[in-house]
Enzyme design. Structure first.
Site, mmCIF file in Angstrom:
data_model
loop_
_atom_site.group_PDB
_atom_site.id
_atom_site.type_symbol
_atom_site.label_atom_id
_atom_site.label_comp_id
_atom_site.label_asym_id
_atom_site.label_seq_id
_atom_site.Cartn_x
_atom_site.Cartn_y
_atom_site.Cartn_z
ATOM 1 N N GLY A 1 0.784 -1.254 -0.064
ATOM 2 C CA GLY A 1 0.078 0.029 0.042
ATOM 3 C C GLY A 1 0.966 1.069 -0.115
ATOM 4 O O GLY A 1 0.407 2.428 0.212
ATOM 5 N N CYS B 1 -12.700 0.850 -28.781
ATOM 6 C CA CYS B 1 -13.917 1.400 -29.300
ATOM 7 C C CYS B 1 -14.667 1.628 -27.837
ATOM 8 O O CYS B 1 -15.827 0.917 -27.714
ATOM 9 C CB CYS B 1 -14.676 0.403 -30.040
ATOM 10 S SG CYS B 1 -15.030 0.993 -31.594
ATOM 11 N N TYR C 1 0.272 -3.020 -11.852
ATOM 12 C CA TYR C 1 -1.112 -3.095 -12.112
ATOM 13 C C TYR C 1 -1.362 -2.465 -13.623
ATOM 14 O O TYR C 1 -2.353 -1.906 -13.991
ATOM 15 C CB TYR C 1 -2.115 -2.479 -11.318
ATOM 16 C CG TYR C 1 -1.644 -2.844 -9.803
ATOM 17 C CD1 TYR C 1 -2.028 -4.027 -9.453
ATOM 18 C CD2 TYR C 1 -1.075 -1.858 -8.766
ATOM 19 C CE1 TYR C 1 -1.902 -4.443 -8.154
ATOM 20 C CE2 TYR C 1 -0.556 -2.451 -7.705
ATOM 21 C CZ TYR C 1 -1.138 -3.693 -7.208
ATOM 22 O OH TYR C 1 -0.675 -4.410 -5.949
ATOM 23 N N GLU D 1 4.303 -6.523 2.004
ATOM 24 C CA GLU D 1 4.228 -7.202 0.807
ATOM 25 C C GLU D 1 3.924 -6.080 -0.252
ATOM 26 O O GLU D 1 2.682 -5.934 -0.590
ATOM 27 C CB GLU D 1 3.043 -8.176 0.854
ATOM 28 C CG GLU D 1 1.884 -8.293 1.648
ATOM 29 C CD GLU D 1 1.187 -9.366 1.841
ATOM 30 O OE1 GLU D 1 1.680 -10.404 2.129
ATOM 31 O OE2 GLU D 1 -0.234 -9.294 1.852
ATOM 32 N N ARG E 1 -5.353 1.921 -15.554
ATOM 33 C CA ARG E 1 -5.577 2.610 -14.439
ATOM 34 C C ARG E 1 -6.123 3.973 -14.731
ATOM 35 O O ARG E 1 -6.952 4.301 -13.826
ATOM 36 C CB ARG E 1 -4.248 2.700 -13.810
ATOM 37 C CG ARG E 1 -3.466 1.407 -13.305
ATOM 38 C CD ARG E 1 -2.539 1.523 -12.583
ATOM 39 N NE ARG E 1 -2.275 1.989 -11.113
ATOM 40 C CZ ARG E 1 -2.131 3.194 -10.812
ATOM 41 N NH1 ARG E 1 -1.740 3.998 -11.868
ATOM 42 N NH2 ARG E 1 -2.499 3.715 -9.927
HETATM 43 C C1 LIG Z 1 -3.025 -8.631 0.504
HETATM 44 C C2 LIG Z 1 -2.153 -7.514 -0.474
HETATM 45 N N1 LIG Z 1 -1.079 -7.408 -0.357
HETATM 46 C C3 LIG Z 1 -0.277 -6.466 -0.872
HETATM 47 C C4 LIG Z 1 -0.849 -5.894 -2.018
HETATM 48 C C5 LIG Z 1 0.032 -4.772 -2.535
HETATM 49 O O1 LIG Z 1 -0.236 -3.519 -2.577
HETATM 50 P P1 LIG Z 1 0.386 -2.244 -3.422
HETATM 51 O O2 LIG Z 1 0.586 -2.686 -4.800
HETATM 52 O O3 LIG Z 1 -0.341 -0.988 -2.906
HETATM 53 O O4 LIG Z 1 1.806 -2.184 -2.645
HETATM 54 C C6 LIG Z 1 -2.009 -5.894 -2.281
HETATM 55 C C7 LIG Z 1 -2.813 -4.874 -3.419
HETATM 56 O O5 LIG Z 1 -3.989 -5.274 -3.557
HETATM 57 C C8 LIG Z 1 -2.795 -6.630 -1.592
HETATM 58 O O6 LIG Z 1 -4.360 -6.951 -1.914
#
Ligand SMILES: Cc1ncc(COP(=O)(O)O)c(C=O)c1O
Length: 474
Positions: free
Chosen positions: A275, A391, A429, A316, A358
Site C-alpha cells: 500500500g 472502441c 497493475y 508485501e 488505471r
Molecule cells: C493482500 C495484498 N497485499 C499487498 C498488496 C500490494 O499493494 P500495493 O501494490 O499497494 O503495495 C495488495 C494489493 O492489492 C494486496 O491485496
C-alpha cells in the site's frame, strides 16, 4: 459496450482544475444536444514553449532508446528496467524492523516470470492472491513455503498446495472453516479487516466496513471459536488496508494489528501488507519507507517488552517495487480535432486500456512523454486529450485526477502522427491488470532493459491465433 462522449456539446462544464493546470471537461451521460447548437468557431490553441514544470520527463529510457525499442519490437510494448527493480527491492529490504523482516512481492502487480525471478534472486518472498498465482510463482522458482496466499477466491485445490508447504491466510470465516476441516492442528495465518482502510482511491481501499477483504475484526470471538474447534495454530496475522494508503492510517492500523497478535499466543509474525504510495507524476509524493517504518519498529519493541514475544515483520509491496520500473512505448497513430470553441485535439495511441487500465479505472495519472519519430523530444508543447485505441469512450489516458469519467487536457510535447508516446509509471497493475484482448487487440510484448543496456524480450507479442486457441466452433 460503447458509450459516446455524450454531453460533449451542450452540457459541458469546462473549468480550470484545482489540482493541476490542465483544462478539465466534465462528461455527463445521456445528453442529446444537437451538433447545430455548437459554436462552430474553432478554439484557438496556443503553442507554448516547453515548460519543464508542466511537461513530464522520461524515467530510464533516452529518446533514442525509445526509437530503438520501436524499431526492435514494434509498439505498443512494455519496457521494464532491471536496475530500478533491483533498487526498489533493496529499499524494501531496508524497511525498519526490530526482530527480522520478510519482504513479499505482491505479484499481482506484474506477474511475469522474469520479474518474479529477479525478486527471487533479491531474496524476496511472494504474496499470492490466487491458487493460480501460487503455481506461477513456483514455475518461476519459488518454493511453496516462500509463498503466502491471501485470496478472495479459495481454490478447490488448496489442500494440494498446503501439503507442499504453502502458507495460507484465511480471509473469511468460511475459509477458516474449510482449512480447519481439511487440516486440523495445522499452522495458519488470519487476515483481518481492522475496521479502517485507506487507499489512493475508493477502488483501492480494502479496509473498513465497505470492504469485503479479511475477517471483520469484531468477529474475533467467532474466529477464536473456530481456531479452538480445529485446534489450529495461528502463527501469522495479516492486515492490508489498501493501495496508495495514507501513511498515518497505515501506522494506526499497524498498532491495531499488534493488538490482534496479542489475542493469539502462537503468532510469530505480523504481515502489514503493501500500500505504499508511489508518485508517478513529477508533483506526486512517494512514501518514505524508513519514515513510516520507524514508529512501527518501536511499536514491535514495546509489544516485546509487554508480552515477551519478539514478532517478525512482513511487508508485501507491489506498487513500491514496480510502479516506476516500467514504461509503455506506444505510437500516436491518429490525431483528430473536435472543432468547436470547447473542442479538443485528441491523440489516439496504438495502446490504451488493453495495456494501461488505471486511468480508465481509477482516474490515475500517468506521465505521457512525446518522442518524435527521429528520437527527439519536441521543443514545443500543446494541450491534448490522449485516448486509447479501444472502441470505448472510457479508454482515456488523460482523465482528471481520480475522476475516470472526466476528460482532462494535458500539456505535452507537440505530437505528429507516427510519433512515439511513452506512458511512464506503467509497471504496477498494468501488464497484469489490462482489459486483455478487448477489440481482439493482442497482448503487447514485455521487454527488460538489462544493466548492460540491452533489451531482452520477457514476453512475446500475442498472435490472433493465440487469442483464438481455446475457442470451439459449434
Ligand atoms: C493482500 C495484498 N497485499 C499487498 C498488496 C500490494 O499493494 P500495493 O501494490 O499497494 O503495495 C495488495 C494489493 O492489492 C494486496 O491485496
Amino acid at each position: 459496450m460503447t458509450t459516446t462522449f455524450a454531453s460533449h456539446h451542450q452540457n459541458k462544464n469546462t473549468f480550470k482544475s484545482g489540482k493541476s493546470s490542465s483544462i478539465v471537461t466534465r462528461r455527463r451521460q445521456g445528453s442529446t444536444s444537437s451538433f447545430t447548437s455548437q459554436k462552430l468557431a474553432r478554439k484557438s490553441r496556443r503553442t507554448l514553449k516547453v515548460n519543464a514544470s508542466s511537461v513530464e520527463k522520461l524515467r530510464f529510457l533516452s529518446p533514442q532508446e525509445v526509437k530503438q525499442v520501436r524499431e526492435e519490437f514494434g509498439t505498443p510494448v512494455y519496457v521494464y528496467d532491471l536496475q530500478t527493480l533491483k533498487n526498489q527491492a533493496e529499499s524494501a529490504k531496508a524497511f525498519p524492523n526490530a526482530y527480522g523482516l520478510t519482504v513479499r512481492y505482491a505479484m499481482k502487480a506484474s506477474p511475469n516470470g522474469s520479474i518474479l525471478k529477479t525478486f527471487l534472486n533479491e531474496g524476496l518472498h511472494i504474496d499470492a492472491s490466487s491458487g493460480y498465482e501460487v503455481e506461477r510463482a513456483v514455475k518461476a522458482g519459488f518454493t511453496y513455503d516462500q509463498i503466502s496466499l491471501s485470496t478472495q477466491d479459495f481454490p478447490d485445490f488448496f489442500d494440494r498446495l498446503v501439503e507442499k508447504g504453502l502458507k495460507v491466510n484465511a480471509c473469511s470465516l468460511s475459509q477458516l472453516e474449510k482449512f480447519g476441516e481439511k487440516f486440523p492442528g495445522k499452522e495458519i495465518g488470519l487476515r483481518f479487516n481492522p475496521g479502517l482502510g485507506s487507499g489512493g482511491t475508493g477502488k483501492t481501499n480494502v479496509g473498513g466496513p465497505s470492504s469485503s477483504f479479511g475477517i471483520w475484526y469484531e468477529l474475533l470471538p467467532k474466529c477464536q471459536e473456530l481456531v479452538a474447534k480445529y485446534n489450529l495454530k495461528v502463527e501469522r496475522i495479516h492486515t492490508h488496508i489498501g493501495s496508495g494508503s495514507d501513511p498515518a492510517v497505515w501506522q494506526k492500523v499497524s498498532g491495531m494489528s499488534l493488538d490482534l497478535c496479542e489475542k493469539f499466543p502462537d503468532v510469530v509474525s505480523l504481515n502489514l501488507g503493501g500500500g505504499y504510495k508511489v508518485g508517478r507524476m513529477s508533483g506526486e509524493k512517494s512514501t518514505d519507507l524508513s519514515l513510516i517504518g520507524e514508529p512501527v519498529k518501536v511499536a514491535f519493541q514495546e509489544f516485546a517488552k509487554r508480552t515477551g514475544r519478539e514478532l517478525k515483520l512482513e511487508i508485501e509491496p507491489g506498487t513500491f517495487l514496480l510502479a516506476n520500473s516500467c514504461s509503455v512505448v506506444s505510437t500516436a497513430q491518429d490525431i483528430v480535432e473536435t472543432g468547436t470553441s470547447e473542442g479538443h485535439t485528441f491523440i489516439k495511441l496504438d495502446c490504451g486500456m488493453t495495456e494501461v487500465l488505471r486511468p480508465s479505472l481509477y482516474g490515475a495519472q500517468h506521465p505521457l512523454i512525446n518522442v518524435t519519430s527521429q528520437g527527439e523530444l519536441s521543443p514545443q508543447t500543446k494541450k491534448y486529450v490522449v485516448v486509447g485505441h479501444c472502441c470505448e469512450s472510457g479508454d482515456l489516458m488523460t482523465p482528471a485526477p481520480d475522476e475516470p469519467e472526466t476528460i482532462s487536457e494535458r500539456e505535452l510535447g507537440e505530437i505528429n502522427i507516427g510519433d512515439l508516446v511513452v506512458i511512464e509509471g506503467s509497471g504496477a497493475y498494468c501488464a497484469g491488470m489490462s482489459s486483455k484482448n478487448y477489440n481482439t487487440f493482442p497482448e503487447a510484448p514485455e521487454v527488460m532493459k538489462t544493466n548492460a543496456g540491452e533489451f531482452k524480450v520477457i514476453r512475446k507479442r500475442q498472435t490472433v491465433d493465440q487469442i483464438l486457441a481455446n475457442e470451439v466452433m459449434i
